[in-house]
Design a protein around this motif. Sequence first.
Motif: not given
Length: 486
Positions: A71, A246-247, A250, A295, A360-362
């Motif tokens: 991350h 999120f990529s 999740r 994504s 995405g984006h989360g």
Amino acid sequence: MLFPEIIHHGATQGVTGSCHQLFADADHSFLVDCGLFQGSDVSSGNEAAAAQSAVLFSLNTIKALIVTHVHADHIGRIPQLLAAGFSGPILCSEPSAHLMPLVLEDAFRHQFGRTQKDVDQYLELIAKRTIALPFNTWFDLVSLPELTCRMRLQRDGHVLGSAYVECDMVYHLENRQRRVVFSGDLGAPHTPILPSPQSPERADVLILESTYGDRLHEDRTTRQLRLEQAIDSALEDNGTILIPAFSLGRTQELLYEIEDILHRKALADKDFLAGRAGQPDESVNWPQLPIILDSPLASRITKVYQQFDDIWDSEASARTDSGRTPLTFSQLITIDSHDQHLRTVNYLSSTGRPAIVIAGHGMCAGGRVVNYLKAMLGDSRHNVIFVGYQAKGTPGAALQAHGASGGYVELDKERYVVRAAVTTLGGYSAHADQQGLVDFVTGMEHWPSEIRLVHGEASAKKALSEVLRRKYSLAKREGKVVIAGK
């Protein structure tokens, strides 16, 4: 100075910027993570704003960088670390070695806007420096007559490849040894695909994250049922279900659970046709329902998850053994190019065909999900389902707060009225909650004599420290719990 010594270069006054320097002695130190400061950790002044992108510490003794997982708040300062002159190896797990170039390529391009040639040269440098380590295997860092130091990675259940770090140091002249454990980000139990984290045998010093040190998560064992119920309800509107995600982590969990929902719906339909069940839900043609993953980064990361199916948990392995493909099922459609993305947004916003889109984006602060939101928020047929934390000040948080009341949200400096339904599902955090963090400590045979709390807001660290001190007292064990940087 009595070694080992630990200096923290981030994550002491917030939840991002993880970076810790372990000094085995005066001449040998090791960096554990080198992450970006993000969000309120910069804007609110919790950490110096300049430190978001700068490496403001000496590299003279640093022999290696150890990465717990990929991350951005744990690896996002690697470009700056290399630019500052770091020339040592980057040690990480084998899955993380595959994921790191994908995450850093995306970050490098968006942060610095470099050409593809620049990006390729940078990634080649990262690849040359990276040493991929198997889990549960000791790796020698220092081997001298007076000092030996070794480390190993243990799976922690947060995301694919994530690990906590055990560092053993033996001071031969003093006939003394110490074990320091860095938790990284600990995962929660009942996480799809990945095994739950197991405590180490012991630690003398534990550097422990505290993201959710002041709360308990919603029941994770029923979260898939809640997701299914939310999807059932949303599909009654004959519109698009939009799930910002999120990529890394999740998205793969969502695909895994949606595949299982589709699998059970298909079995229910077969039972009905065979005359063994009641009336199925005829409002949705489940076998034809498109599940759209929009994504490119998430698609590439999902392929890495598939490559490492040998380290999936027993339930996920059983599914693959039975012939199912939890992350690549037949109804899954991946969108790669920007033109494909725009055509998909236009098609779904102008037709009444139901679909589930993961994009995405989360936190809706950028990425492809923004185009879906702009096109769909004003239409009551569509539904937005949040399955992750929305940080204060993000469009996602604004949608959560005002969407249900028909408010508006600001996207790219323009206001969009919200008529779409907005739902939030709990139980999807990839972090251990307070109980999980406490269990990680008390599950050790030999509890740490010192625990340093990092990677959490002040309230979370305070609450967790009080609980841990009470545990030590009740168990009549010696140990101190300190809040790093306080």
